[in-house]
Design a protein around this motif. Sequence first.
Motif, PDB file in Angstrom:
ATOM      1  N   VAL A   1       0.864  -1.175   0.000  1.00 40.49           N
ATOM      2  CA  VAL A   1       0.000   0.000   0.000  1.00 40.49           C
ATOM      3  C   VAL A   1       0.902   1.228   0.000  1.00 40.49           C
ATOM      4  N   VAL A   2       0.773   2.040  -1.032  1.00 46.80           N
ATOM      5  CA  VAL A   2       1.612   3.228  -1.172  1.00 46.80           C
ATOM      6  C   VAL A   2       0.836   4.429  -0.666  1.00 46.80           C
ATOM      7  N   GLY A   3       1.300   5.006   0.428  1.00 45.33           N
ATOM      8  CA  GLY A   3       0.593   6.153   1.002  1.00 45.33           C
ATOM      9  C   GLY A   3       0.137   5.809   2.396  1.00 45.33           C
ATOM     10  N   ALA A   4       0.417   6.709   3.350  1.00 45.50           N
ATOM     11  CA  ALA A   4       0.249   6.365   4.764  1.00 45.50           C
ATOM     12  C   ALA A   4      -0.692   7.337   5.474  1.00 45.50           C
ATOM     13  N   CYS A   5      -1.752   7.734   4.776  1.00 45.62           N
ATOM     14  CA  CYS A   5      -2.784   8.521   5.459  1.00 45.62           C
ATOM     15  C   CYS A   5      -3.971   7.590   5.736  1.00 45.62           C
ATOM     16  N   ASN A   6      -5.160   8.152   5.908  1.00 47.14           N
ATOM     17  CA  ASN A   6      -6.273   7.328   6.398  1.00 47.14           C
ATOM     18  C   ASN A   6      -6.600   6.143   5.493  1.00 47.14           C
ATOM     19  N   SER A   7      -6.745   6.386   4.188  1.00 44.70           N
ATOM     20  CA  SER A   7      -7.101   5.286   3.289  1.00 44.70           C
ATOM     21  C   SER A   7      -6.015   4.231   3.299  1.00 44.70           C
ATOM     22  N   GLY A   8      -4.773   4.664   3.242  1.00 43.07           N
ATOM     23  CA  GLY A   8      -3.658   3.726   3.214  1.00 43.07           C
ATOM     24  C   GLY A   8      -3.657   2.825   4.433  1.00 43.07           C
ATOM     25  N   HIS A   9      -3.808   3.427   5.593  1.00 40.89           N
ATOM     26  CA  HIS A   9      -3.827   2.638   6.828  1.00 40.89           C
ATOM     27  C   HIS A   9      -5.026   1.680   6.864  1.00 40.89           C
ATOM     28  N   ASP A  10      -6.216   2.211   6.561  1.00 40.77           N
ATOM     29  CA  ASP A  10      -7.414   1.372   6.667  1.00 40.77           C
ATOM     30  C   ASP A  10      -7.335   0.197   5.705  1.00 40.77           C
ATOM     31  N   ILE A  11      -6.849   0.444   4.488  1.00 42.14           N
ATOM     32  CA  ILE A  11      -6.768  -0.633   3.493  1.00 42.14           C
ATOM     33  C   ILE A  11      -5.668  -1.620   3.889  1.00 42.14           C
ATOM     34  N   ALA A  12      -4.570  -1.108   4.411  1.00 43.48           N
ATOM     35  CA  ALA A  12      -3.502  -2.010   4.871  1.00 43.48           C
ATOM     36  C   ALA A  12      -4.036  -2.947   5.962  1.00 43.48           C
ATOM     37  N   GLN A  13      -4.808  -2.375   6.882  1.00 42.93           N
ATOM     38  CA  GLN A  13      -5.364  -3.185   7.964  1.00 42.93           C
ATOM     39  C   GLN A  13      -6.361  -4.211   7.412  1.00 42.93           C
ATOM     40  N   ASP A  14      -7.188  -3.752   6.473  1.00 45.42           N
ATOM     41  CA  ASP A  14      -8.174  -4.616   5.850  1.00 45.42           C
ATOM     42  C   ASP A  14      -7.477  -5.813   5.182  1.00 45.42           C
ATOM     43  N   LEU A  15      -6.403  -5.536   4.433  1.00 44.93           N
ATOM     44  CA  LEU A  15      -5.665  -6.593   3.742  1.00 44.93           C
ATOM     45  C   LEU A  15      -4.978  -7.519   4.746  1.00 44.93           C
ATOM     46  N   TYR A  16      -4.395  -6.920   5.780  1.00 39.78           N
ATOM     47  CA  TYR A  16      -3.715  -7.733   6.795  1.00 39.78           C
ATOM     48  C   TYR A  16      -4.709  -8.700   7.455  1.00 39.78           C
ATOM     49  N   GLU A  17      -5.868  -8.171   7.814  1.00 42.28           N
ATOM     50  CA  GLU A  17      -6.832  -9.018   8.526  1.00 42.28           C
ATOM     51  C   GLU A  17      -7.463 -10.069   7.622  1.00 42.28           C
ATOM     52  N   ALA A  18      -7.361  -9.847   6.306  1.00 37.39           N
ATOM     53  CA  ALA A  18      -7.819 -10.867   5.358  1.00 37.39           C
ATOM     54  C   ALA A  18      -6.737 -11.909   5.102  1.00 37.39           C
TER      55      ALA A  18
END
Lengths: 591, 591
Positions: free
Chosen positions: B350-367
């Motif tokens: 995930v390139v970019g470390a603001c809200n969308s980046g974090h939320d999507i990173a977490q979403d992918l991690y938890e999947a």
Amino acid sequence: MATETHQAIAAEVTAEATFAGWLDRFTAALQAADVAGTTALLADDCWWRDLLALTWDLGTCRGRDKVATMLGDHLAPDSFANIRMTTEFGPRYQGGDNEIVEGFITFETPLGFGRGAVRLLQEDGDWVAWTVMTELDDLRDHERAIGAHRSRGPRHNSAGSGGRNWLQKRQEHVRYAGSDPDVVVIGAGQGGLSVAANLGLMGVDTLILEKSERVGDGWRKRYHSLVLHDPVWADHLPYMPYPDSWPVYCPKDKIADWFESYASAMELNVWTSAEMTSSAYDEATGRWTLRVRTPNGERELHPRDVILATGAAGEPNVPAVPGRDRFAGTSYHSSQHSSAQNWAGKKAVVVGACNSGHDIAQDLYEAGADVTLVQRSSTHIISQEHGIPAIFGSNFVEGGPPTKYADLLASGTPWPLVLEMAKEGVKETARKDAELLAALDAVGFKRNDGPDGTGLMGYALAYGGGYYINVGCSQLIADGKIKLAQGSGLAEFTPEGIRLEDGRTLEADLVVLATGYKNMRETARRLFGDEVADRLPLVLGIGADGEIGGLYRRTGHPAFWYMGGPLAWVRIYSKHLALQITAKHADLQTP
Amino acid sequence: MATETHQAIAAEVTAEATFAGWLDRFTAALQAADVAGTTALLADDCWWRDLLALTWDLGTCRGRDKVATMLGDHLAPDSFANIRMTTEFGPRYQGGDNEIVEGFITFETPLGFGRGAVRLLQEDGDWVAWTVMTELDDLRDHERAIGAHRSRGPRHNSAGSGGRNWLQKRQEHVRYAGSDPDVVVIGAGQGGLSVAANLGLMGVDTLILEKSERVGDGWRKRYHSLVLHDPVWADHLPYMPYPDSWPVYCPKDKIADWFESYASAMELNVWTSAEMTSSAYDEATGRWTLRVRTPNGERELHPRDVILATGAAGEPNVPAVPGRDRFAGTSYHSSQHSSAQNWAGKKAVVVGACNSGHDIAQDLYEAGADVTLVQRSSTHIISQEHGIPAIFGSNFVEGGPPTKYADLLASGTPWPLVLEMAKEGVKETARKDAELLAALDAVGFKRNDGPDGTGLMGYALAYGGGYYINVGCSQLIADGKIKLAQGSGLAEFTPEGIRLEDGRTLEADLVVLATGYKNMRETARRLFGDEVADRLPLVLGIGADGEIGGLYRRTGHPAFWYMGGPLAWVRIYSKHLALQITAKHADLQTP
């Protein structure tokens, strides 16, 4: 400006001081379980209505003696703890000479949290309570999930959710694939929706079965031109008020769409196009077995309780009139009338002269039909303009009290007192409607003032109908535009129309039987059989305890409950029904 | 109990008397158009924010001199008539030592009816105004159809309706078969819905074009696990509050469904699956010609005004990175991420470390994905638990002021003052979040305190993003469960993944570009072309006048308006935009 405000505050302090002084004494007497001391703070002709707070039942006592008996049976030192005066709204003076002080209280009971509404008046120079209403508002540890008890909502990517988000969990839950609801509600009208909302907020898993395709169809499928007769301020569903833009009188399709929004926003579990086909109750297990026909096949459910919410007006009352099979035209019960559009230029006869009869006659007339209204006996007539404000008073009007307090004032007025107070409104409305009524009299239309002069309220509480709120039809009758056949009922159908009991015949292409509804117990009989129905009370009518027959309380069957009534009733009393079921499911020790 | 209440009332009288005394003097000075007399009642470092009431613009002045200039330009004896103190809520003390008195007023202006919020403080022993906010609330003769101005609703069988009932009329109206809307709104998100609701209530015929299939899809189609970051008390849409049962943090599909209910209940005219394909504005006629692709074919509309409400965050910013075509995996902008379910066991960057980046990173991690987050520069981090209450303060909380007054307090705090006050909250939140922040520092995550130390508010007002509200991802990064690639941006795609500017390479099956959004003016450019866009201001950023760039006000194009922002902003400011357009259509003489 500052001066005006200070005067207003000074007046508030006085009403508040009066109320606070009375409440201090009342609190002391209650908490000493001092029955005589308590009743000494009540008026001679006092009323005490308790809604589950003290007696774990709905009931009204009138007069010091009856109140003393009720208190003697129930009052203990911990019955009312932590009594507090509400200052968010009230105490306030009411009446032309400030002869009444209205105030609100909160308290705790052994079971939970309560509220009350009290009206004080002066007797022999002392302020004493004319009306007291005490109600249970929340069960302890089962507080409704609103306000401070609302959920935080799902967490982003919450651990343990198995990757399913809120929507997926909702969709899975409502399927009940591997689970049973605790309660099944039959019917997704205002009664079913409001009690399901309350049960859900109390943590009781509830499923609504609705036989139509969409939530709201109970209104949507009624006749084309229908608009609510009650004004918007009285019509809110619980917890979700209409927008401020809502019209005073709401058209049927708009209220129907709102019901769908309500079911969604309140996260109600609803199966539409779902019809219960059989039921059996097992006293030993305390579980029902319901078979349900759904678009996805037959299902079996095992709830602990069922709530019948198919409409307090009950089953269509279709009289068994001879000759209906040889009638060449169309005939149906008023509940099946949906549109008048096809009857332009045709002859229509409407049998029955209450609200449905009038509204359908007007609908047919305005569509271009030649309409005759058959009135067998007499009807109570009020204009919407004058009669509805007289019924709703200053409680449910623009700028009136917040709904929460308007409701406490409403439930704080026992039904027998409502009826007593209604008589003056009936007279006043008749004075204002004098011209219209005289015009009706002139064409032979027969009128009455309702049971014992109580008008619409008396009819509504006794039968759910029997009156007409004029929105135009009375003038059409007075003008002869809708013809009137007065004084005789329907004897038989003929090939060309109908014959009345007095021998008159009326030609008709369409005969609408606006012949009312059977008691809701007959709906229970049709759906649940004689064994259940024979244990149930009739619905509606004010009993010796001052409460409405059957609704919102124990029925005689341990797992069957009735729910219904106009929007204002179900908004107020759906909570009480839900509290009783929640307490049962939580195995609470109730009085 | 009675004693406590009397003390509370005594305190109210004092706050009220203080406010009333000041207001008497303020009223006298205003109604004499006495600029010096008025500013003498303001604090040295005072703020006056006017929202259309006096200046017919949105604008903030700071300090007596600037206020004096503003008043000198605009104040006339009839500018503020019939000034009244509000007692429904307030006046009340605020601050630990009762050092502030907050009060609310109503008044009339030559154009209509206004409201105000005032904060007083003591300077040299005198109570003077620290903040004054004056706003137009309703245009005279165009009052919003709410409360006392609501419609009575359709009459039963109303003459002249041609037999069509409310539903049929609504269905016919929204087709616009032989008519044009006065205003077209592009986008049915919170901005479009709320301004359309206000315009409709003011009697301006408004059509919303929504390119998705359903109202609410703007939320519904966002990533699977999304839950609103702002709490329920801040998130009401205008005129239709959520039920009391609404969760504190609402999942995306629930808010999306509510938007559909809102459009229905507020009787908004919406075409879904409708996309504008071309536009032209004719200065001579003052009409647009819009071509619109709909499921029923192409349509042409000729509104007087268009409102762009496609989201204040604007177009996805997709960097032109070399090599994307040869990347063997999947890559998309964060706005296209809907579900992580397919990426279990795969490598995701995930390139970019603001809200969308974090939320999507977490979403992918938890999947179950192997996730690396690429952070080029630094991010402002707050926890939802500590940071959100610090931002919303005591205004938008359970038991806080009624939304109406919370909103007046919010709009009564000019944006530059909001930013000033935010700094303390940023520090306090950082103290409470210290453990989490230290853990992030330890793994090399770079943090900042927002523009000039103003944190989330500063970023939100400047760019609509730039921060992360932690709902779990920061801990995953601190724990090394989500890997961090810090300090370098995306240089190019390779067949196997990406290469960073510093030469590091990252293997990836999925690359999510959480690279933010372009300014909303670029959306205007794409949809309306350069000729229109070149006349428009940028959206967001606080200007010299203390207001947000572009939104809720005249844009430089006479018939083009921007609408957008978080729910709280659009609830408050959609009214102001609608007032300006309504005045234009009514040809009112505005200052």
